[in-house]
Write a protein that holds these residues in place. Structure first.
Motif, PDB file in Angstrom:
ATOM      1  N   VAL A   2     -11.390  25.155 -29.573  1.00 52.07           N
ATOM      2  CA  VAL A   2     -11.071  24.578 -28.261  1.00 52.07           C
ATOM      3  C   VAL A   2      -9.562  24.738 -28.064  1.00 52.07           C
ATOM      4  CG1 VAL A   2     -10.976  22.498 -26.838  1.00 52.07           C
ATOM      5  CG2 VAL A   2     -12.943  22.888 -28.301  1.00 52.07           C
ATOM      6  N   GLY A   3      -9.168  25.110 -26.885  1.00 49.83           N
ATOM      7  CA  GLY A   3      -7.735  25.282 -26.620  1.00 49.83           C
ATOM      8  C   GLY A   3      -7.107  26.365 -27.482  1.00 49.83           C
ATOM      9  N   MET A  28     -12.297  25.821 -18.610  1.00 44.68           N
ATOM     10  CA  MET A  28     -13.685  25.420 -18.722  1.00 44.68           C
ATOM     11  C   MET A  28     -14.595  26.484 -19.290  1.00 44.68           C
ATOM     12  SD  MET A  28     -14.237  23.002 -15.803  1.00 44.68           S
ATOM     13  CE  MET A  28     -13.110  24.221 -15.124  1.00 44.68           C
ATOM     14  N   PRO A  29     -14.143  27.733 -19.454  1.00 48.37           N
ATOM     15  CA  PRO A  29     -15.107  28.752 -19.891  1.00 48.37           C
ATOM     16  C   PRO A  29     -15.686  28.438 -21.269  1.00 48.37           C
ATOM     17  CG  PRO A  29     -13.084  29.772 -19.130  1.00 48.37           C
ATOM     18  CD  PRO A  29     -12.809  28.302 -19.260  1.00 48.37           C
ATOM     19  N   GLY A  44      -8.139  35.108 -29.492  1.00 47.93           N
ATOM     20  CA  GLY A  44      -8.228  36.281 -28.614  1.00 47.93           C
ATOM     21  C   GLY A  44      -9.133  36.050 -27.422  1.00 47.93           C
ATOM     22  N   ALA A  45     -10.271  35.411 -27.653  1.00 45.96           N
ATOM     23  CA  ALA A  45     -11.208  35.164 -26.548  1.00 45.96           C
ATOM     24  C   ALA A  45     -10.599  34.159 -25.561  1.00 45.96           C
ATOM     25  CB  ALA A  45     -12.537  34.650 -27.083  1.00 45.96           C
ATOM     26  N   THR A  46      -9.923  33.154 -26.095  1.00 51.56           N
ATOM     27  CA  THR A  46      -9.278  32.155 -25.221  1.00 51.56           C
ATOM     28  C   THR A  46      -8.196  32.811 -24.371  1.00 51.56           C
ATOM     29  OG1 THR A  46      -9.732  30.480 -26.902  1.00 51.56           O
ATOM     30  CG2 THR A  46      -8.103  29.918 -25.217  1.00 51.56           C
ATOM     31  N   GLN A  47      -7.392  33.657 -25.021  1.00 50.67           N
ATOM     32  CA  GLN A  47      -6.314  34.336 -24.298  1.00 50.67           C
ATOM     33  C   GLN A  47      -6.861  35.283 -23.236  1.00 50.67           C
ATOM     34  OE1 GLN A  47      -3.108  33.456 -24.747  1.00 50.67           O
ATOM     35  NE2 GLN A  47      -2.717  34.725 -22.942  1.00 50.67           N
ATOM     36  N   ASN A  58      -6.987  33.365 -15.422  1.00 49.29           N
ATOM     37  CA  ASN A  58      -6.043  32.251 -15.348  1.00 49.29           C
ATOM     38  C   ASN A  58      -6.707  30.907 -15.672  1.00 49.29           C
ATOM     39  OD1 ASN A  58      -3.438  31.274 -14.937  1.00 49.29           O
ATOM     40  ND2 ASN A  58      -3.836  30.783 -12.769  1.00 49.29           N
ATOM     41  N   LYS A  59      -7.666  30.919 -16.589  1.00 49.68           N
ATOM     42  CA  LYS A  59      -8.391  29.705 -16.962  1.00 49.68           C
ATOM     43  C   LYS A  59      -7.518  28.816 -17.846  1.00 49.68           C
ATOM     44  CE  LYS A  59     -12.438  30.547 -15.044  1.00 49.68           C
ATOM     45  NZ  LYS A  59     -13.012  29.665 -14.016  1.00 49.68           N
ATOM     46  N   ASN A  60      -7.784  27.553 -17.785  1.00 47.90           N
ATOM     47  CA  ASN A  60      -7.047  26.580 -18.590  1.00 47.90           C
ATOM     48  C   ASN A  60      -7.513  26.674 -20.053  1.00 47.90           C
ATOM     49  OD1 ASN A  60      -5.856  24.381 -19.770  1.00 47.90           O
ATOM     50  ND2 ASN A  60      -6.909  22.845 -18.489  1.00 47.90           N
ATOM     51  N   PRO A  61      -6.645  27.081 -20.973  1.00 47.22           N
ATOM     52  CA  PRO A  61      -7.105  27.206 -22.364  1.00 47.22           C
ATOM     53  C   PRO A  61      -7.533  25.872 -22.983  1.00 47.22           C
ATOM     54  CG  PRO A  61      -4.724  27.548 -22.225  1.00 47.22           C
ATOM     55  CD  PRO A  61      -5.233  27.481 -20.822  1.00 47.22           C
ATOM     56  N   ALA A  62      -7.005  24.761 -22.501  1.00 47.49           N
ATOM     57  CA  ALA A  62      -7.286  23.454 -23.111  1.00 47.49           C
ATOM     58  C   ALA A  62      -8.774  23.109 -23.091  1.00 47.49           C
ATOM     59  CB  ALA A  62      -6.487  22.355 -22.413  1.00 47.49           C
TER      60      ALA A  62
END
Lengths: 67, 67, 67, 67, 67, 67
Positions: free
Chosen positions: E54-55, F1-2, F24-27, F34-38
């Motif tokens: 997460v994050g 949220m993804p 890598g997937a989060t980035q 432009n998704k929120n990584p949190a």
């Protein structure tokens, strides 16, 4: 052989952005695990904001609140 | 009790073909594992060709190339 | 290109049975939709009977009752 | 951190009902496992009755039979 | 007919807690959508904390930081 | 949220490699959408090679053939 499923909300995602997600996820598996891209599958699910919740709140509501 | 999820591209799959997939997948679990068909669930997801990639390429593009 | 996910309980499924599930599911997609088997992916998830419920009952309990 | 995916048939589910599913599933994880609701994600998939089978029968057919 | 998949980290979840999740999720579908519990399926996936992020952070790391 | 689910075979993937997949997937979701990584969640499923098939062949067999 990897299979990657990306679930996102259906908020005007363009074909070009989907292409970048597919290319990027495939490349990530090559870079990190040296997987064969030819058999790497990526599926993107676009989900209505009414059908997605975080923190017990529907995304549609969160969007109205500017979250 | 088994649960089978079949993901395919949304390219003019007919109700009859979906019926055959549901019957065939249910029968497969009976034949191989002797599972009770009454509680076997099959769900078919049809995915837009823009949202599916193989080999880092979007299926929409592959179709144009005759793949 | 299809992707098939088969979820079953982890009750002594043999490698031979898994092979039959993979072959059968792949053939089903060829027979019904004329899909290319070379890019058809089948993934089998074996789930502990403590982690699966039907009718609000855990499968572990149902097995004890002969269901 | 939990992720909950609820798959149901697309039979006139209202936004209010989806809200209740999202709230209820999030609360369930809080109650049973003391999970943090802020990072609990719930995704609802609505599936056409042609694409869902139980007992080897398509739901569309079962509905016609009053099941 | 609903299918509910609950993914949680594999941090000492007891059989009793899994039972409560299965009962609670099944009841939720009865309460909100009047679904038949007899064909409602719940599957719980327990995921190693090394395999969940997460994050952009692995849960194993977040746990060490007290998150 | 993804929500991103990566399914790979369980062939000695290290914790460091899993970390790189999660980062890598989060980035990727940040860069493309432009998704929120949190609130971006990544779950990696490692699947036994007996339980994965491509082209109607079990991966365990394909590995013996050097594929």
């Amino acid at each position: 052989m990897p299979y990657v499923n990306i679930k996102i909300t259906d908020e005007a995602v363009t074909a070009e952005q989907k292409k970048q997600l597919i290319e990027g996820a495939t490349q990530l598996l090559v870079d990190v695990l040296n997987k064969n891209p030819a058999t790497t599958v990526v599926v993107i699910d676009e989900v209505n904001t009414d059908n997605w919740g975080v923190g017990g709140e529907v995304i549609t509501e969160r969007r109205k609140q500017g979250k």
